[in-house]
Design a protein around this motif. Structure first.
Motif, PDB file in Angstrom:
ATOM      1  N   GLY A 167       0.811  -1.214   0.000  1.00  0.00           N
ATOM      2  CA  GLY A 167       0.000   0.000   0.000  1.00  0.00           C
ATOM      3  C   GLY A 167       0.843   1.263   0.000  1.00  0.00           C
ATOM      4  O   GLY A 167       0.502   2.252  -0.651  1.00  0.00           O
ATOM      5  N   GLN A 168       1.970   1.242   0.711  1.00  0.00           N
ATOM      6  CA  GLN A 168       2.848   2.415   0.764  1.00  0.00           C
ATOM      7  C   GLN A 168       3.468   2.696  -0.601  1.00  0.00           C
ATOM      8  O   GLN A 168       3.550   3.843  -1.038  1.00  0.00           O
ATOM      9  N   VAL A 169       3.899   1.635  -1.292  1.00  0.00           N
ATOM     10  CA  VAL A 169       4.456   1.814  -2.632  1.00  0.00           C
ATOM     11  C   VAL A 169       3.418   2.403  -3.572  1.00  0.00           C
ATOM     12  O   VAL A 169       3.706   3.313  -4.364  1.00  0.00           O
ATOM     13  N   ALA A 170       2.182   1.888  -3.478  1.00  0.00           N
ATOM     14  CA  ALA A 170       1.106   2.408  -4.331  1.00  0.00           C
ATOM     15  C   ALA A 170       0.834   3.877  -4.032  1.00  0.00           C
ATOM     16  O   ALA A 170       0.649   4.693  -4.951  1.00  0.00           O
ATOM     17  N   ALA A 171       0.818   4.235  -2.754  1.00  0.00           N
ATOM     18  CA  ALA A 171       0.575   5.631  -2.378  1.00  0.00           C
ATOM     19  C   ALA A 171       1.688   6.540  -2.894  1.00  0.00           C
ATOM     20  O   ALA A 171       1.417   7.633  -3.427  1.00  0.00           O
ATOM     21  N   ASP A 172       2.935   6.113  -2.738  1.00  0.00           N
ATOM     22  CA  ASP A 172       4.071   6.921  -3.210  1.00  0.00           C
ATOM     23  C   ASP A 172       4.035   7.103  -4.720  1.00  0.00           C
ATOM     24  O   ASP A 172       4.488   8.137  -5.236  1.00  0.00           O
ATOM     25  N   ALA A 173       3.512   6.088  -5.427  1.00  0.00           N
ATOM     26  CA  ALA A 173       3.450   6.167  -6.886  1.00  0.00           C
ATOM     27  C   ALA A 173       2.182   6.853  -7.374  1.00  0.00           C
ATOM     28  O   ALA A 173       2.023   7.067  -8.583  1.00  0.00           O
ATOM     29  N   GLY A 174       1.272   7.182  -6.451  1.00  0.00           N
ATOM     30  CA  GLY A 174       0.027   7.841  -6.829  1.00  0.00           C
ATOM     31  C   GLY A 174      -0.925   6.950  -7.597  1.00  0.00           C
ATOM     32  O   GLY A 174      -1.696   7.422  -8.435  1.00  0.00           O
ATOM     33  N   VAL A 175      -0.884   5.633  -7.298  1.00  0.00           N
ATOM     34  CA  VAL A 175      -1.749   4.681  -7.991  1.00  0.00           C
ATOM     35  C   VAL A 175      -2.950   4.340  -7.116  1.00  0.00           C
ATOM     36  O   VAL A 175      -2.787   3.979  -5.944  1.00  0.00           O
ATOM     37  N   ALA A 176      -4.155   4.476  -7.677  1.00  0.00           N
ATOM     38  CA  ALA A 176      -5.379   4.159  -6.936  1.00  0.00           C
ATOM     39  C   ALA A 176      -5.585   2.650  -6.892  1.00  0.00           C
ATOM     40  O   ALA A 176      -5.468   1.965  -7.918  1.00  0.00           O
ATOM     41  N   LEU A 177      -5.859   2.135  -5.697  1.00  0.00           N
ATOM     42  CA  LEU A 177      -6.058   0.704  -5.530  1.00  0.00           C
ATOM     43  C   LEU A 177      -7.537   0.352  -5.488  1.00  0.00           C
ATOM     44  O   LEU A 177      -8.354   1.095  -4.922  1.00  0.00           O
ATOM     45  N   LEU A 178      -7.850  -0.795  -6.062  1.00  0.00           N
ATOM     46  CA  LEU A 178      -9.214  -1.313  -6.039  1.00  0.00           C
ATOM     47  C   LEU A 178      -9.377  -2.422  -5.009  1.00  0.00           C
ATOM     48  O   LEU A 178     -10.482  -2.653  -4.513  1.00  0.00           O
ATOM     49  N   GLU A 179      -8.277  -3.099  -4.692  1.00  0.00           N
ATOM     50  CA  GLU A 179      -8.329  -4.198  -3.729  1.00  0.00           C
ATOM     51  C   GLU A 179      -6.942  -4.410  -3.149  1.00  0.00           C
ATOM     52  O   GLU A 179      -5.932  -4.323  -3.864  1.00  0.00           O
ATOM     53  N   LEU A 180      -6.888  -4.692  -1.857  1.00  0.00           N
ATOM     54  CA  LEU A 180      -5.619  -4.959  -1.180  1.00  0.00           C
ATOM     55  C   LEU A 180      -5.921  -5.897  -0.020  1.00  0.00           C
ATOM     56  O   LEU A 180      -6.603  -5.524   0.926  1.00  0.00           O
ATOM     57  N   ARG A 181      -5.410  -7.132  -0.088  1.00  0.00           N
ATOM     58  CA  ARG A 181      -5.704  -8.124   0.946  1.00  0.00           C
ATOM     59  C   ARG A 181      -4.676  -9.240   0.898  1.00  0.00           C
ATOM     60  O   ARG A 181      -3.937  -9.386  -0.094  1.00  0.00           O
ATOM     61  N   PRO A 182      -4.595 -10.062   1.958  1.00  0.00           N
ATOM     62  CA  PRO A 182      -3.714 -11.231   1.923  1.00  0.00           C
ATOM     63  C   PRO A 182      -4.097 -12.136   0.767  1.00  0.00           C
ATOM     64  O   PRO A 182      -5.280 -12.427   0.552  1.00  0.00           O
ATOM     65  N   ALA A 183      -3.107 -12.587   0.010  1.00  0.00           N
ATOM     66  CA  ALA A 183      -3.395 -13.415  -1.164  1.00  0.00           C
ATOM     67  C   ALA A 183      -4.069 -14.714  -0.779  1.00  0.00           C
ATOM     68  O   ALA A 183      -4.874 -15.257  -1.524  1.00  0.00           O
ATOM     69  N   GLY A 184      -3.753 -15.258   0.403  1.00  0.00           N
ATOM     70  CA  GLY A 184      -4.364 -16.504   0.841  1.00  0.00           C
ATOM     71  C   GLY A 184      -5.859 -16.409   1.018  1.00  0.00           C
ATOM     72  O   GLY A 184      -6.557 -17.415   1.042  1.00  0.00           O
ATOM     73  N   GLY A 185      -6.396 -15.208   1.149  1.00  0.00           N
ATOM     74  CA  GLY A 185      -7.833 -15.039   1.325  1.00  0.00           C
ATOM     75  C   GLY A 185      -8.633 -15.500   0.130  1.00  0.00           C
ATOM     76  O   GLY A 185      -9.832 -15.715   0.216  1.00  0.00           O
ATOM     77  N   GLY A 186      -7.972 -15.622  -1.030  1.00  0.00           N
ATOM     78  CA  GLY A 186      -8.662 -16.080  -2.219  1.00  0.00           C
ATOM     79  C   GLY A 186      -8.732 -17.592  -2.313  1.00  0.00           C
ATOM     80  O   GLY A 186      -9.268 -18.135  -3.271  1.00  0.00           O
ATOM     81  N   GLY A 187      -8.151 -18.274  -1.321  1.00  0.00           N
ATOM     82  CA  GLY A 187      -8.205 -19.722  -1.301  1.00  0.00           C
ATOM     83  C   GLY A 187      -7.271 -20.363  -2.307  1.00  0.00           C
ATOM     84  O   GLY A 187      -6.395 -19.734  -2.904  1.00  0.00           O
ATOM     85  N   LEU A 188      -7.473 -21.656  -2.493  1.00  0.00           N
ATOM     86  CA  LEU A 188      -6.611 -22.446  -3.352  1.00  0.00           C
ATOM     87  C   LEU A 188      -6.664 -21.970  -4.799  1.00  0.00           C
ATOM     88  O   LEU A 188      -5.643 -21.957  -5.497  1.00  0.00           O
ATOM     89  N   GLU A 189      -7.821 -21.553  -5.257  1.00  0.00           N
ATOM     90  CA  GLU A 189      -7.959 -21.131  -6.645  1.00  0.00           C
ATOM     91  C   GLU A 189      -7.061 -19.941  -6.962  1.00  0.00           C
ATOM     92  O   GLU A 189      -6.360 -19.918  -7.966  1.00  0.00           O
ATOM     93  N   GLN A 190      -7.071 -18.938  -6.085  1.00  0.00           N
ATOM     94  CA  GLN A 190      -6.232 -17.766  -6.298  1.00  0.00           C
ATOM     95  C   GLN A 190      -4.750 -18.132  -6.218  1.00  0.00           C
ATOM     96  O   GLN A 190      -3.933 -17.656  -7.011  1.00  0.00           O
ATOM     97  N   MET A 191      -4.396 -18.987  -5.260  1.00  0.00           N
ATOM     98  CA  MET A 191      -3.005 -19.406  -5.146  1.00  0.00           C
ATOM     99  C   MET A 191      -2.562 -20.141  -6.401  1.00  0.00           C
ATOM    100  O   MET A 191      -1.458 -19.911  -6.912  1.00  0.00           O
ATOM    101  N   PHE A 192      -3.420 -20.999  -6.922  1.00  0.00           N
ATOM    102  CA  PHE A 192      -3.101 -21.761  -8.124  1.00  0.00           C
ATOM    103  C   PHE A 192      -2.869 -20.826  -9.306  1.00  0.00           C
ATOM    104  O   PHE A 192      -1.888 -20.953 -10.048  1.00  0.00           O
ATOM    105  N   LEU A 193      -3.772 -19.857  -9.497  1.00  0.00           N
ATOM    106  CA  LEU A 193      -3.628 -18.922 -10.604  1.00  0.00           C
ATOM    107  C   LEU A 193      -2.351 -18.107 -10.486  1.00  0.00           C
ATOM    108  O   LEU A 193      -1.673 -17.825 -11.478  1.00  0.00           O
ATOM    109  N   THR A 194      -2.008 -17.745  -9.261  1.00  0.00           N
ATOM    110  CA  THR A 194      -0.799 -16.961  -9.039  1.00  0.00           C
ATOM    111  C   THR A 194       0.456 -17.774  -9.347  1.00  0.00           C
ATOM    112  O   THR A 194       1.364 -17.313 -10.045  1.00  0.00           O
ATOM    113  N   LEU A 195       0.507 -19.004  -8.845  1.00  0.00           N
ATOM    114  CA  LEU A 195       1.704 -19.820  -9.003  1.00  0.00           C
ATOM    115  C   LEU A 195       1.921 -20.282 -10.437  1.00  0.00           C
ATOM    116  O   LEU A 195       3.064 -20.498 -10.860  1.00  0.00           O
TER     117      LEU A 195
END
Length: 299
Positions: free
Chosen positions: A260-288
């Motif tokens: 979040g700090q990097v995004a703020a310093d770069a002036g980029v608006a965020l739509l979502e920011l959360r622990p990646a594990g919150g998306g469950g196995l499906e999100q982890m699979f897509l990421t890996l």
């Protein structure tokens, strides 16, 4: 127990499997995950002695599969539900398997009942079976010898939701009695519901392995931005690795505050920011496996 050690398979210059190692312990279900062409089926065929490895090896119950004196009594295998004699009935197919591995014919009716193939289905020719029925017959054959180990490649294909729920209970009960299960599937939510350990493979290599809790806890932070390219560049300049998932999200191996700090310093608006594990196995699979080829490997 299943032990895979530095298993590799090359077809000419193409590496279908590269230095894969993992262990499946008794009393557990191991989910073997990866996109199409990642090397799952090739790995399972090498474990079962059907495909010779280029290097490395695998043991089942302490020895190579081909050295088991009567493998059907120790290891139940289902790699291709379609690889069954279409002209035989379901009962005939199981009866021949029972004779081959030395099992009492009474086990045939027990296993047909266990997998939900009634007397009418048992008398039907396999050519008339739906894919789901073939999967059930394949499971009955895998279980026929009361094995200690199950190796199953996409066994839920063709099953309806009720059948998938039934299979999940069957595999969980098998493992709870001390059995070892290696299960490959593209149905991530079903794997998440039953697996104790996960092995994720991409482009022929293991990209993650461990318990669900371990893998999901170490997934980092998931972030979505109005300008993901600018954010990705800012994160990399800050020394943070960035993985882009196919759905446009970015995953960063850092806590949410740092991202979040990097995004703020770069002036980029965020739509979502959360622990990646919150998306469950499906999100982890897509990421890996982001960016991995979905083309089938050359056999």
């Amino acid at each position: 127990m299943i032990a895979v050690e530095h298993l590799s398979k090359r077809y000419g210059r193409h590496a279908a499997v590269e230095d894969v190692s993992f262990v499946c312990e008794p009393g557990t279900v191991t989910g073997f995950l990866g996109p199409n062409g990642a090397g799952k089926s090739t790995t399972m065929r090498m474990i079962c002695g059907l495909t010779p490895p280029s290097s490395g090896g695998a043991t089942v119950c302490g020895v190579g599969y081909r050295h088991l004196p009567n493998p059907g009594r120790q290891v139940g295998v289902l790699l291709d539900a379609a690889a069954q004699h279409a002209g035989r009935t379901g009962r005939e197919a199981l009866t021949l398997s029972a004779q081959l591995i030395g099992v009492d014919r009474r086990a045939v009716e027990e296993k047909l009942d266990l997998v939900g193939l009634n007397a009418v289905a048992a008398k039907r020719r396999v050519r008339a079976y739906s894919l789901g029925m073939r999967q059930r017959l394949g499971l009955a054959q895998a279980l026929l010898g009361d094995p200690r180990v199950l190796i199953l490649d996409e066994p839920a294909n063709g099953l309806d939701p009720e059948g998938i729920y039934w299979m999940r209970g069957l595999l969980r009960e098998f493992a709870d009695r001390g059995g070892t299960v290696l299960l490959s599937s593209h149905l991530l939510r079903e794997v998440e519901a039953v697996a104790d350990q996960l092995v994720v493979i991409g482009r022929g290599r293991v990209v993650a392995r461990g318990s669900k809790r371990e893998l999901l806890a170490g997934a980092g932070t998931l972030v979505r931005a109005r300008d993901p390219q600018t954010l990705a560049g800012a994160l990399r300049r800050a020394g943070l690795a960035v993985t882009a998932a196919t759905d446009g999200a970015l995953t960063v191996p850092a806590d949410a505050g740092a991202v979040g700090q990097v995004a703020a310093d770069a002036g980029v608006a965020l739509l979502e920011l959360r622990p990646a594990g919150g998306g469950g196995l499906e999100q982890m699979f897509l990421t890996l496996t982001a960016g991995d080829s979905v083309k089938e490997a050359v056999r």
